[in-house]
Design a protein around this motif. Structure first.
Motif, mmCIF file in Angstrom:
data_model
loop_
_atom_site.group_PDB
_atom_site.id
_atom_site.type_symbol
_atom_site.label_atom_id
_atom_site.label_comp_id
_atom_site.label_asym_id
_atom_site.label_seq_id
_atom_site.Cartn_x
_atom_site.Cartn_y
_atom_site.Cartn_z
ATOM 1 N N GLY A 152 1.491 6.586 -6.611
ATOM 2 C CA GLY A 152 0.399 7.517 -6.879
ATOM 3 C C GLY A 152 0.851 8.960 -6.673
ATOM 4 O O GLY A 152 0.534 9.854 -7.469
ATOM 5 N N MET A 153 1.573 9.176 -5.591
ATOM 6 C CA MET A 153 2.078 10.516 -5.301
ATOM 7 C C MET A 153 3.090 10.946 -6.362
ATOM 8 O O MET A 153 3.095 12.094 -6.809
ATOM 9 C CB MET A 153 2.708 10.576 -3.918
ATOM 10 N N LEU A 154 3.938 10.001 -6.722
ATOM 11 C CA LEU A 154 4.935 10.296 -7.753
ATOM 12 C C LEU A 154 4.240 10.631 -9.073
ATOM 13 O O LEU A 154 4.633 11.561 -9.784
ATOM 14 C CB LEU A 154 5.884 9.105 -7.934
ATOM 15 N N GLY A 184 0.828 -1.198 0.000
ATOM 16 C CA GLY A 184 0.000 0.000 0.000
ATOM 17 C C GLY A 184 0.864 1.251 0.000
ATOM 18 O O GLY A 184 0.526 2.279 -0.596
ATOM 19 N N LEU A 185 1.974 1.154 0.716
ATOM 20 C CA LEU A 185 2.893 2.283 0.757
ATOM 21 C C LEU A 185 3.506 2.520 -0.613
ATOM 22 O O LEU A 185 3.648 3.659 -1.065
ATOM 23 C CB LEU A 185 3.981 2.004 1.802
ATOM 24 N N LYS A 186 3.834 1.439 -1.281
ATOM 25 C CA LYS A 186 4.395 1.553 -2.622
ATOM 26 C C LYS A 186 3.357 2.146 -3.572
ATOM 27 O O LYS A 186 3.676 2.987 -4.411
ATOM 28 C CB LYS A 186 4.832 0.183 -3.140
ATOM 29 N N ALA A 187 2.133 1.693 -3.458
ATOM 30 C CA ALA A 187 1.077 2.188 -4.329
ATOM 31 C C ALA A 187 0.830 3.669 -4.052
ATOM 32 O O ALA A 187 0.627 4.456 -4.985
ATOM 33 C CB ALA A 187 -0.196 1.393 -4.116
ATOM 34 N N TRP A 188 0.843 3.974 -2.716
ATOM 35 C CA TRP A 188 0.659 5.383 -2.376
ATOM 36 C C TRP A 188 1.820 6.220 -2.902
ATOM 37 O O TRP A 188 1.634 7.303 -3.451
ATOM 38 C CB TRP A 188 0.547 5.499 -0.854
#
Length: 169
Positions: free
Chosen positions: A12-14, A5-9
């Motif tokens: 997404g932020m990137l 989830g952190l990677k996805a977040w």
């Protein structure tokens, strides 16, 4: 948060940051393009004004040159007419001398008198002194040729002076 989830977040932020950067870049590019277009328009207007001023100046100079050429042409025609008239008069005088229609003569000074011009005029003519000597026709022709050259020189000098006056106007 879990690492997925952190990677996805983070991704997404990137992605949002990249979209924001690309969007900002696009907006900046658009603004810069508008400024360049505005500057190009101003530059074209300046070039048109400069070109118009240069064309107007060229027309003024061309009009001045044309006016000067016309004045010089008129002066040249006058000069030519004066030369032609002087030549005609000299030719006429030469012809009259050759046919003995006219004789050149000189006044001779009377050594006994200090006054060569009499006090009273006679009915004989314009000649004041009674003592005159006629010149030989060949000498008279040479004198006429010399005066002709002098007349031509004076007419040419007058034409040159008129030319310089016209140029200095």
């Amino acid at each position: 948060m879990n690492p997925v989830g952190l990677k996805a977040w983070a991704v997404g932020m990137l992605a949002l940051v990249l979209i924001a950067v690309v969007g900002t870049w696009t907006v900046q590019d658009w603004r810069y393009g508008m400024k360049l277009a505005e500057q190009a328009g101003l530059h074209q207007a300046d070039l048109a004004a400069i070109s118009s001023a240069a064309a107007a100046q060229a027309r003024v100079e061309q009009d001045k040159r044309l006016s000067l050429e016309q004045r010089l042409s008129a002066s040249e025609q006058t000069h030519h007419k004066e030369l032609t008239n002087a030549q005609r008069d000299q030719d006429r005088l030469r012809d009259r001398l050759a046919t003995a229609d006219v004789r050149l003569s000189v006044l001779l000074e009377d050594p006994t008198s200090c006054n060569a011009v009499p006090a009273t005029t006679g009915a004989v003519g314009v000649v004041h002194g009674a003592r005159r000597a006629q010149l030989d026709p060949a000498h008279a022709q040479r004198i006429v040729a010399i005066t002709d050259a002098g007349d031509r020189g004076l007419i040419a000098l007058k034409a040159c002076q008129a030319y310089v006056r016209e140029l200095n106007k």
